[in-house]
Design an enzyme around this catalytic site. Structure first.
Site, mmCIF file in Angstrom:
data_model
loop_
_atom_site.group_PDB
_atom_site.id
_atom_site.type_symbol
_atom_site.label_atom_id
_atom_site.label_comp_id
_atom_site.label_asym_id
_atom_site.label_seq_id
_atom_site.Cartn_x
_atom_site.Cartn_y
_atom_site.Cartn_z
ATOM 1 N N ASP A 441 0.845 -1.359 0.146
ATOM 2 C CA ASP A 441 -0.125 0.055 0.121
ATOM 3 C C ASP A 441 0.971 1.251 0.114
ATOM 4 O O ASP A 441 2.108 1.134 0.146
ATOM 5 C CB ASP A 441 -0.760 -0.063 1.351
ATOM 6 C CG ASP A 441 -2.442 0.697 0.879
ATOM 7 O OD1 ASP A 441 -2.635 1.502 -0.093
ATOM 8 O OD2 ASP A 441 -3.252 0.089 1.686
ATOM 9 N N ASP A 498 -10.738 1.556 -3.226
ATOM 10 C CA ASP A 498 -10.969 1.268 -2.034
ATOM 11 C C ASP A 498 -12.341 1.222 -2.057
ATOM 12 O O ASP A 498 -12.971 0.563 -1.045
ATOM 13 C CB ASP A 498 -10.641 2.272 -0.797
ATOM 14 C CG ASP A 498 -9.153 2.049 -0.515
ATOM 15 O OD1 ASP A 498 -8.509 1.259 -1.088
ATOM 16 O OD2 ASP A 498 -8.713 3.205 0.301
#
Length: 695
Positions: A441, A498
């Site tokens: 990430d 997301d």
């Protein structure tokens, strides 16, 4: 003037080259006859001089400069001793080979040489780049060097840019090519949510796609028919943003751009196929990949509420659904009990895992799954052991405040000691634990700005992959903030957003799949209500949408009803049955008169699978039939609707037994008349399976 011709399978490029003069693109389009007269082709596109032009109208061509009356965006910007260098490049030579051309430009007075390369790659995609050499006697600062400078064929009159925000990536914005042009420059150290450098140009159905294959900041300029230029073409240029003093070349030194990717196709579906062919050629060891395993990620199920017992329970529930990879997300390391602490302390937390990760991984593997782990190596929390030991390792300006984003700072990836530390921590984790996958990430913009961050990221990835070649890596950046063909040469998967709300994904996945194939686009079934949008959607709808991608689950099976678990299990089985088609086939968009209907079709050999989804309440009860695409018009196909069917819509399906047995129709009928699917009610999705019958 000499002409050089490059041919791909369905493409021809014709370059007009003059030693001591310019290099221009005289033709770019469908493949021409072998005996086409190239001089006449160029003459047919030439224009006479008009009022308000220099006596000799400039040709910006493949290396546009601010000279001779041309006022657009130059491909090259240089300084020596702080003073701008006014260039006057001329072609000094070229080398043409099979599907490739390298053109040399020189300005001997300025002491600079530029090499521009074009080559035809997989899928007919053009891979373009430039390099520059300081042939002078003093240091030379490079402020700008375009990876691609393209004289846009005049038939292209519209452009589509992609922009958005967190959880709403890749929104399409189509507009005419207007006199004010189009310009974009990013400043956050990565492609970000504003669409990266993805761009489409349109000439009716014909589409041209452009992308800069780099993970740092980029600039893009589309200048219209610039006053003074020799013809009516727009000029496109794209390159990497270079900071002040970032590239200073000593005499004899060189600088090279990342590649720009350029593709030309008769329509958007064909363009997607070209980009997918390119991706499959550059993805790491793509030909050796096995089936794309179904993931379950722990984040939406548990968040930071981690315990070995709770994770094992989640893993057992996952295995019962048919999950093949169990991914432990944030919260497993250091003192990380919330998102304000411990980034950089990449050691397993004894508070959560008193015996390390081994017992959890052993149970996951007993259940027939492999194990994945979330990391965010390029970041550091101010509240961390790493920051307390090395506060100078983060991006900062000495003597000034250090503003955070999401409670974290960014490490300076240009520093070798930072990369060495991160490699040692990650290498230890991978050597000591049976980890098959890393979710990598990157949840923060890079400020203050600093050079070398993308290059440092690449260096760490390359070193880690060399040491652990069997470990798969996903690029995530708060969703789709770092998806580009630079990182895709190093990772196996990306996280498009997301936001796993299925209605949002019906826009996001088609947008990303214009460039990136389905097998690398993470596509997960999220919870209902969705934690970002609050929307409640049926499991059938969420699961069908998730099949078209690299399928996974981002929810807690224990919170699902028995019926929901059964529906999800059935769709996971369907995904496994069809993933060899979805992940190696040809993707096409299906047109439909209702703008709220999304249709995608993937064909491979004698099989095809389509997703057709309605997001709104249809204005007509009998929605228009869905017309398929890309089939052999003379072939016969058996058409079925894989079950389970949408709970409400199935009651409106005529002759359900015939659909179960399969309708046999010609490709021509399927592409002309189509299929009358019940698409009246919102949040309805169908899968359509096709099998080509032997003649």
């Amino acid at each position: 003037m000499e002409f050089v011709r490059l041919d791909g399978e369905s493409l021809t490029l014709v370059f007009a080259l003059a030693v001591g003069g310019t290099a221009d693109l005289a033709y770019a389009g469908p493949r021409l006859p072998e005996d086409e007269d190239l001089a006449m082709l160029a003459a047919a596109a030439a224009r006479g001089r008009h009022e308000s032009q220099p006596d000799v109208p400039p040709v910006p061509g493949l290396l546009p400069e601010r000279k001779a009356g041309w006022s657009g965006t130059p491909a090259v910007a240089l300084r020596r001793a702080g003073a701008r260098v006014d260039t006057d490049f001329g072609v000094s030579g070229w080398e043409a080979g099979e599907g490739a051309l390298a053109i040399r430009f020189a300005d001997r007075l300025a002491g600079v040489e530029v090499l521009v390369r074009w080559r035809i790659g997989a899928g007919g995609v053009l891979r373009c780049s430039a390099s520059l050499v300081n042939t002078g006697e003093a240091p030379l600062e490079v402020e700008r060097l375009a990876a691609l400078a393209l004289p846009v064929p005049a038939r292209f009159t519209e452009a589509t840019r992609f922009a958005g925000r967190w959880a709403a990536e890749m929104q399409e914005h189509r507009r005419p090519l207007r006199p004010d042009g189009l310009a974009r420059e990013s400043a956050i150290g990565k492609p970000g949510f504003l669409g990266g450098s993805w761009l489409l140009l349109h000439a009716g159905e014909e589409t041209l796609g452009v992308h800069l294959a780099g993970s740092g900041d980029h600039w893009l300029a589309l200048d219209p028919d610039t006053p003074g230029a020799a013809d009516g073409r727009a000029q496109l240029a794209v390159g990497a943003v270079l900071g002040a003093g970032e590239v200073v070349l000593a005499p004899g030194d060189a600088f090279a751009t990342p590649e720009a990717i350029l593709a030309l196709a008769p329509d958007r579906s064909a363009l997607a196929q070209a980009f997918h062919d390119h991706a499959r050629a550059v993805l790491p060891d793509r030909k050796d990949w096995g089936p794309r395993k179904v993931h379950l990620n722990s984040w939406e199920a548990l968040g930071f509420n981690l315990s070995e017992e709770g994770l094992i329970r989640l893993a057992e529930d996952a295995a019962a659904l048919g999950i093949e990879r169990f991914v432990l997300d944030d919260g497993w390391f250091g003192g990380r009990r919330n998102d304000r602490t411990s980034l950089g302390d990449w050691t397993v937390s004894p508070d959560v895992f008193p015996d390390g990760l081994a017992p959890l991984i052993a149970r996951v593997r007993e259940l027939g799954m492999d194990f994945g782990l979330w990391v965010e190596p390029e970041m550091v929390s101010p509240d961390s052991d790493l920051y307390r030991a090395h506060p100078d390792w983060c991006l900062h300006t000495e003597g000034r405040e250090r503003p955070t984003m999401r409670g974290q700072l960014a490490l300076d990836m240009a520093r070798a000691e930072v990369r060495d530390y991160l490699f040692e921590r990650l290498d230890t984790l991978l050597r000591e634990n049976a980890i098959a996958y890393l979710k990598w990430d990157h949840n923060r913009d890079l400020f203050p700005s600093a050079s070398g961050q993308a290059e440092g990221f690449y260096a760490l990835l390359d070193r880690l992959r060399a040491a652990h070649p069997r470990v798969e890596i996903e690029s995530c950046s708060s969703g789709g903030g770092r998806i580009d063909f630079g990182v895709l040469t190093r990772v196996h998967r990306v996280w498009p957003s997301d936001n796993n709300d299925a209605i949002e994904r019906l826009r996001i996945i088609p947008a990303w799949s214009q460039f990136v194939p389905l097998e690398v686009l993470g596509s997960h079934v999220g919870p209902s209500p969705n934690p970002i949008t609050g929307r409640r959607l049926s499991m059938d709808f969420r699961a069908k949408v998730a099949v078209f991608g690299h399928m996974g689950v981002e929810a807690d099976p224990a919170r699902m009803s028995e019926s929901e678990r059964a529906t999800l299990n059935a769709h996971i089985a369907l995904y496994k049955q069809w993933r060899d088609v979805l992940h190696a086939g040809r993707l096409r968009r299906l047109a439909h008169p209702d703008p709220n209907v999304t249709g995608l079709l993937v064909t491979r050999a004698d099989k095809a699978l389509a997703l057709v989804a309605q997001t709104a309440f249809s204005p007509a009860f009998d929605a228009a039939p869905v017309r398929l695409a890309g089939l052999d018009p003379e072939a016969r196909y058996r058409v079925t609707l894989p079950e389970p069917w949408p709970p409400r819509a199935k009651h409106y399906l005529a002759a359900p037994e015939r659909w179960r047995e399969g309708l046999v129709l010609s490709g021509k009928a399927l592409m002309t008349q189509g299929l009358a699917l019940p698409l009246t009610h919102p949040e309805t999705a169908w899968l359509v399976a096709l099998e080509r019958l032997p003649e």
